[in-house]
Design a protein around this motif. Structure first.
Motif, short mmCIF file in Angstrom:
data_model
loop_
_atom_site.label_atom_id
_atom_site.label_comp_id
_atom_site.label_asym_id
_atom_site.label_seq_id
_atom_site.Cartn_x
_atom_site.Cartn_y
_atom_site.Cartn_z
N LEU A 36 18.79 -42.41 -3.39
CA LEU A 36 19.52 -41.98 -2.21
C LEU A 36 21.02 -42.17 -2.38
N GLU A 37 21.45 -43.29 -2.99
CA GLU A 37 22.88 -43.55 -3.17
C GLU A 37 23.54 -42.48 -4.03
N ASN A 38 22.83 -41.97 -5.04
CA ASN A 38 23.38 -40.91 -5.88
C ASN A 38 23.53 -39.61 -5.08
N ALA A 39 22.57 -39.35 -4.19
CA ALA A 39 22.66 -38.16 -3.35
C ALA A 39 23.85 -38.27 -2.40
N LYS A 40 24.04 -39.45 -1.81
CA LYS A 40 25.19 -39.66 -0.92
C LYS A 40 26.50 -39.49 -1.68
N SER A 41 26.55 -40.01 -2.90
CA SER A 41 27.77 -39.90 -3.70
C SER A 41 28.09 -38.44 -3.99
N ALA A 42 27.07 -37.63 -4.32
CA ALA A 42 27.30 -36.21 -4.60
C ALA A 42 27.79 -35.49 -3.35
N ALA A 43 27.17 -35.79 -2.20
CA ALA A 43 27.58 -35.14 -0.95
C ALA A 43 29.02 -35.47 -0.59
N SER A 44 29.45 -36.70 -0.91
CA SER A 44 30.81 -37.13 -0.55
C SER A 44 31.88 -36.43 -1.37
N LEU A 45 31.50 -35.79 -2.48
CA LEU A 45 32.47 -35.12 -3.33
C LEU A 45 32.82 -33.72 -2.85
N VAL A 46 32.13 -33.25 -1.83
CA VAL A 46 32.36 -31.90 -1.32
C VAL A 46 33.16 -31.99 -0.03
N SER A 47 34.32 -31.33 0.02
CA SER A 47 35.15 -31.37 1.23
C SER A 47 35.18 -30.04 1.97
N ASP A 48 35.16 -28.91 1.23
CA ASP A 48 35.28 -27.62 1.91
C ASP A 48 33.93 -27.05 2.33
N GLN A 49 32.85 -27.77 2.05
CA GLN A 49 31.54 -27.44 2.57
C GLN A 49 31.00 -28.68 3.27
N SER A 50 30.09 -28.50 4.21
CA SER A 50 29.51 -29.61 4.94
C SER A 50 28.09 -29.85 4.44
N CYS A 51 27.78 -31.08 4.03
CA CYS A 51 26.54 -31.36 3.32
C CYS A 51 25.60 -32.28 4.08
N PHE A 52 24.32 -32.18 3.80
CA PHE A 52 23.32 -33.08 4.35
C PHE A 52 22.26 -33.35 3.28
N ILE A 53 21.48 -34.40 3.52
CA ILE A 53 20.48 -34.84 2.55
C ILE A 53 19.08 -34.61 3.11
N ASN A 54 18.21 -34.01 2.30
CA ASN A 54 16.85 -33.70 2.71
C ASN A 54 15.90 -34.31 1.69
N ASP A 102 14.15 -40.98 8.36
CA ASP A 102 14.54 -42.21 7.70
C ASP A 102 15.55 -41.98 6.60
N VAL A 103 16.12 -40.77 6.56
CA VAL A 103 17.11 -40.44 5.54
C VAL A 103 18.45 -40.26 6.21
N SER A 104 19.46 -41.00 5.79
CA SER A 104 20.79 -40.92 6.38
C SER A 104 21.64 -39.96 5.59
N PRO A 105 22.38 -39.04 6.25
CA PRO A 105 23.35 -38.24 5.54
C PRO A 105 24.49 -39.10 5.04
N SER A 106 25.25 -38.55 4.10
CA SER A 106 26.36 -39.32 3.53
C SER A 106 27.33 -39.74 4.61
N ARG A 107 27.81 -40.99 4.55
CA ARG A 107 28.78 -41.48 5.51
C ARG A 107 30.20 -41.33 4.98
N GLU A 108 30.36 -40.92 3.74
CA GLU A 108 31.70 -40.71 3.19
C GLU A 108 32.09 -39.27 3.47
N GLN A 109 32.99 -39.05 4.41
CA GLN A 109 33.27 -37.70 4.85
C GLN A 109 34.72 -37.57 5.29
N PRO A 110 35.26 -36.33 5.35
CA PRO A 110 36.63 -36.13 5.78
C PRO A 110 36.81 -36.57 7.22
N PRO A 111 38.09 -36.79 7.66
CA PRO A 111 38.32 -37.28 9.02
C PRO A 111 37.90 -36.31 10.10
#
Length: 510
Positions: A36-54, A102-111
């Motif tokens: 899960l942490e790797n998925a969150k890290s990948a999602a946090s690298l995208v700024s011009d698209q909005s991401c979620f984890i499934n 029980d899956v949290s989307p990435s918390r690292e996101q733009p303001p």
């Protein structure tokens, strides 16, 4: 003008009714991960698209964007591939199961942004409606922000609210900082986010119910309603409507009287954007802001501001543009105590949005303030907004400004404000994060006043600091605790104060 909010809310309701029957939706999958942490890290690298984890089985899949047609999704896929996600491909959301709870989307996101997810009408991982409730206990050693004879008390703050979005998204979409003394109502200029859909709508309501243990006369209830609608036409034309209504009060101790300064305010902003070419973009804005104080002691501050501004952007790098901005503000007071004025602002600046690591704007220029009763004020003005992410777990936000503000004292003309604020954010583990915020502000009033036998031009230095820790029990439940320090040093000792506040807060949200 003061009823524009209600018309905007009616339009928003009609838009919801019309668009509830959405067609198939698409997203772009950028990767699949066993951790899960790797998925969150990948999602946090995208700024011009909005991401979620499934989650499917033992695999965490990262999908970005919610698109109403496959053609838009394919364009987004190509953009992501250019940014390093070589294996990105389009998926149909309506054919996919909803993200498990029980899956949290990435918390690292733009303001300012969103994490769209697939879900039912009420669901913490998606849905149209997102209710929330926060309970906070605050202890302060200076309730009334007085220079001496300080009074301490404990306050309970109950914050219920709900926000609604179409298409459905995970995160709140607006971050508006309004300030009553700011001409036009905005403390800092808006960052426009272009959403990857044909349209996006959003509405939020929240209340702050303040209950004091000893000083029950200070009990009060504040309300906020804000909304956004964006529509993107084919051919590069788009428009945004943003509205925020507040029924609230000024910070205690900021006025000349000991009373709580309550007010109603509303800001509406209309924005039209046109992409002339790949490198040139035009923008026009109209804004209307009013503030109406409840008590007679502040009636001289009631006013209506109308603003017009135009921008020309030139993109000299894929994520970086230089721009020129002209802004006109017409400030009209209800009473003839403080002079009406017209302001002309000329800016040049640079704006960037470089992946998820750095987003910001710097602009500087010249401002003129011409008073209806004669006289003017000419000053150098600037604004800085930076959000830089050093790592997926560490980021720094910086805001600084120099501008003319409206006065809070009827014997003066205006306030020249210089301010800077920095916020450091750190995620220690998957559940624990922290924040440190530091700020400094200098307010210099134009024209002398006489107070407690002293005659001079008032000048205040205001210092503030915050340190806080947050623990996330679940995606829908978190708690935070911290300390807030505020000090105002004025050349009039009667306006000095120091405040120490400790707080604990727990928040639940769907």
């Amino acid at each position: 003008m003061r009823h524009l909010l209600f018309g905007g809310l009616l339009v928003f309701s009609l838009l919801i009714s019309v668009t509830l029957y959405a067609s198939d939706e698409y997203a772009v999958q950028i990767g699949s991960y066993s951790a899960l942490e790797n998925a969150k890290s990948a999602a946090s690298l995208v700024s011009d698209q909005s991401c979620f984890i499934n989650k499917k089985g033992d695999i965490y899949r990262v999908d970005c964007g919610v698109y109403q047609n496959k053609a838009s999704a394919l364009l987004a896929r190509d953009s992501l591939r250019k940014n390093g996600f070589k294996d990105a491909f389009v998926v149909a959301l309506n054919d996919k199961p909803s993200a498990p709870k029980d899956v949290s989307p990435s918390r690292e996101q733009p303001p300012v942004g969103s994490k769209p997810v697939k879900g039912s009408i009420f669901e913490r991982t998606g849905g149209y409606f997102h209710p929330f409730l926060s309970l906070g206990v605050y202890y302060t050693d200076n309730v009334f922000n007085t220079p001496d004879n300080e009074k301490s008390d404990t306050m309970l703050v109950i914050t219920p609210g709900i926000w609604v979005s179409l298409p459905r998204v995970k995160q709140k979409l607006l971050s508006i900082r309004t300030e009553n003394i700011s001409p036009g109502g905005l403390e800092l200029s808006l960052f426009r986010e272009k959403f990857p859909r044909r349209y996006q709508s959003y509405l939020l309501y929240k209340a702050d119910i303040e209950q004091f243990k000893k000083y029950s006369s200070e009990n009060t209830v504040s309300h906020r309603v804000e909304g956004l609608f964006q529509y993107n036409f084919r051919g590069g034309l788009s428009f945004d409507v943003i509205d925020q209504y507040n029924r609230s009060h000024d910070l205690r101790g900021t006025g000349l009287s000991g009373e709580l300064d309550k007010y109603n305010s509303n800001l509406i902003n209309l924005m039209l954007n046109y992409d002339v070419s790949e490198k040139f973009k035009l923008r026009g804005e109209y804004s209307n802001f009013f503030v109406d104080y409840n008590g007679d002691v502040n009636a001289f501050r009631d006013r209506v501001d109308n603003g017009l501004s135009g921008y020309i952007f030139y993109k000299f790098k894929p994520k970086t543009s230089v721009f020129f901005e002209y802004e006109f503000l017409n400030v009209n007071y209800d009473q003839d105590i403080v002079s009406d004025s017209k302001e002309h602002h000329f800016y040049g600046g640079i704006q960037w949005d470089i992946t998820a690591k750095s987003k910001g704007r710097f602009k500087a220029g010249y401002g003129e303030k011409n008073f209806s009763g004669g006289g003017d004020a000419n000053n150098l003005i600037f604004e800085v907004q930076i959000d830089h992410r050093f790592t997926p777990k560490t980021s720094l936000k910086l805001a600084a400004t120099r501008k003319t503000n409206e006065t809070t004292i009827s014997a003066t003309d205006y306030i020249l404000t210089n301010a800077i604020q920095a916020e450091y954010l750190q995620r220690f583990t998957g559940k624990i994060s922290g924040a440190i915020k530091l700020g400094y502000r200098n307010d210099k009033y134009n024209n002398e006043i006489t107070f407690e036998g002293v005659t001079a031009e008032r000048e205040d230095d205001i210092y503030d600091a915050l340190i806080a820790l947050q623990y996330e029990f679940k995606d829908y439940l978190k708690a935070d605790a911290g300390y807030i320090y505020t000090r105002r040093d004025s050349n009039f000792s009667g306006f000095d104060y120091t405040n120490n506040t400790f707080f604990f807060r727990i928040t639940g949200a769907l």
